[in-house]
Design a protein around this motif. Structure first.
Motif, mmCIF file in Angstrom:
data_model
loop_
_atom_site.group_PDB
_atom_site.id
_atom_site.type_symbol
_atom_site.label_atom_id
_atom_site.label_comp_id
_atom_site.label_asym_id
_atom_site.label_seq_id
_atom_site.Cartn_x
_atom_site.Cartn_y
_atom_site.Cartn_z
ATOM 1 N N CYS A 69 -2.780 -0.715 21.295
ATOM 2 C CA CYS A 69 -3.780 -0.798 20.230
ATOM 3 C C CYS A 69 -4.858 -1.793 20.623
ATOM 4 N N HIS A 88 0.386 -0.362 11.123
ATOM 5 C CA HIS A 88 1.461 -0.502 12.112
ATOM 6 C C HIS A 88 2.821 -0.453 11.410
ATOM 7 N N HIS A 131 -5.811 -7.594 14.144
ATOM 8 C CA HIS A 131 -4.629 -7.659 13.283
ATOM 9 C C HIS A 131 -4.471 -9.061 12.723
ATOM 10 N N HIS A 155 -5.237 -2.712 8.750
ATOM 11 C CA HIS A 155 -4.867 -2.215 10.074
ATOM 12 C C HIS A 155 -3.406 -2.576 10.389
#
Ligand SMILES: [Zn+2]
Length: 242
Positions: free
Chosen positions: A201, A107, A205, A103
């Motif tokens: 979001c 980004h 992360h 994930h």
């Protein structure tokens, strides 16, 4: 309403929780470390241990029908706990951590390719984003080198909040057009990768980009006019968690 522990404490692997409801859909708890499927990231799996020691697998986690509700899905026929029972949760951490790494890599990919994102999906050892971008920008080796440079730079990843009104004036904070950020609670969560990337979001992360390990870009596919699907894959040998 379930307290979403995974949002502020993505590295928390265990938790105690109280059952709020238990029905055919699954179990709703007062708090959870299980991320519910959404934003391209799969729902978490793991186990739920009942007060009597019975271990039940959690096979998926989904958003419920009401705001903030998270449903923990058990296999059909499970001897599910009833409302009020205290249970202990444990994540399938390897799987979740792999999702956190992929994930966060997405980004970085969206920072390397500053084009509108039209879709995406995260898996254990790979992820893909669809971009509305020209063919000239689609160089697999160059994209991989740029993402790997950001990974190796060891940028910190942190979350912050912005109120709805300020958010409405910042179109640049919405990168994935297909995924509307959650509104109506008065504030929107942003995820910042140092000076590299800042966007709305709700996913999980890693805390620093170096945790991702090296990635490759195995393919870029044409998905319609100007729509290109870029796939990232983890280089498994470099994964710091193994
Ligand atoms: Zn994210």
């Amino acid at each position: 309403m379930t307290a979403w522990l995974f949002r502020d404490f993505p590295y928390q692997r265990h938790a105690e929780a109280r059952v709020v409801t238990s029905d055919a859909r699954g179990i709703v708890l007062d708090c959870t470390i299980f991320y519910p499927h959404g934003g391209g990231q799969p729902g978490d799996t793991g186990t739920l241990v009942r007060a009597d020691g019975t271990v039940l697998p959690v096979v998926d986690t989904l958003k419920g029908e009401t705001r903030g509700e998270i449903v923990h899905v058990l296999p059909a026929g499970s001897l599910a706990p009833g409302a009020g029972e205290t249970v202990t949760l444990a994540l399938d951490w390897e799987r979740r951590y792999a999702h956190m790494r992929m994930h966060t890599a997405c980004h970085l990919l969206s920072a390397v390719l500053p084009y509108p994102v039209t879709g995406g999906s995260i898996r254990r050892d790979s992820a893909r984003l669809d971009f509305d971008m020209p063919a000239s920008a689609a160089d697999k080796d160059e994209i991989a080198a740029n993402v790997n440079a950001l990974i190796e730079a060891g940028h910190d990843v942190a979350s912050e909040w912005i109120d709805d009104q300020a958010f409405a004036a910042r179109e640049d904070l919405v990168r994935t057009l297909a995924v509307a950020p959650p509104r109506g609670t008065g504030r929107v969560r942003l995820v910042r990768v140092a000076a590299v990337d800042l966007q709305a979001c709700g996913g999980t992360h890693v805390a620093n980009t170096h945790e991702i390990g090296s990635i490759v870009v195995p393919k870029i596919e044409n998905k319609g006019k100007q729509n290109r699907r870029v796939t990232l894959a983890a280089v498994v040998d470099n994964c710091p968690s193994r």
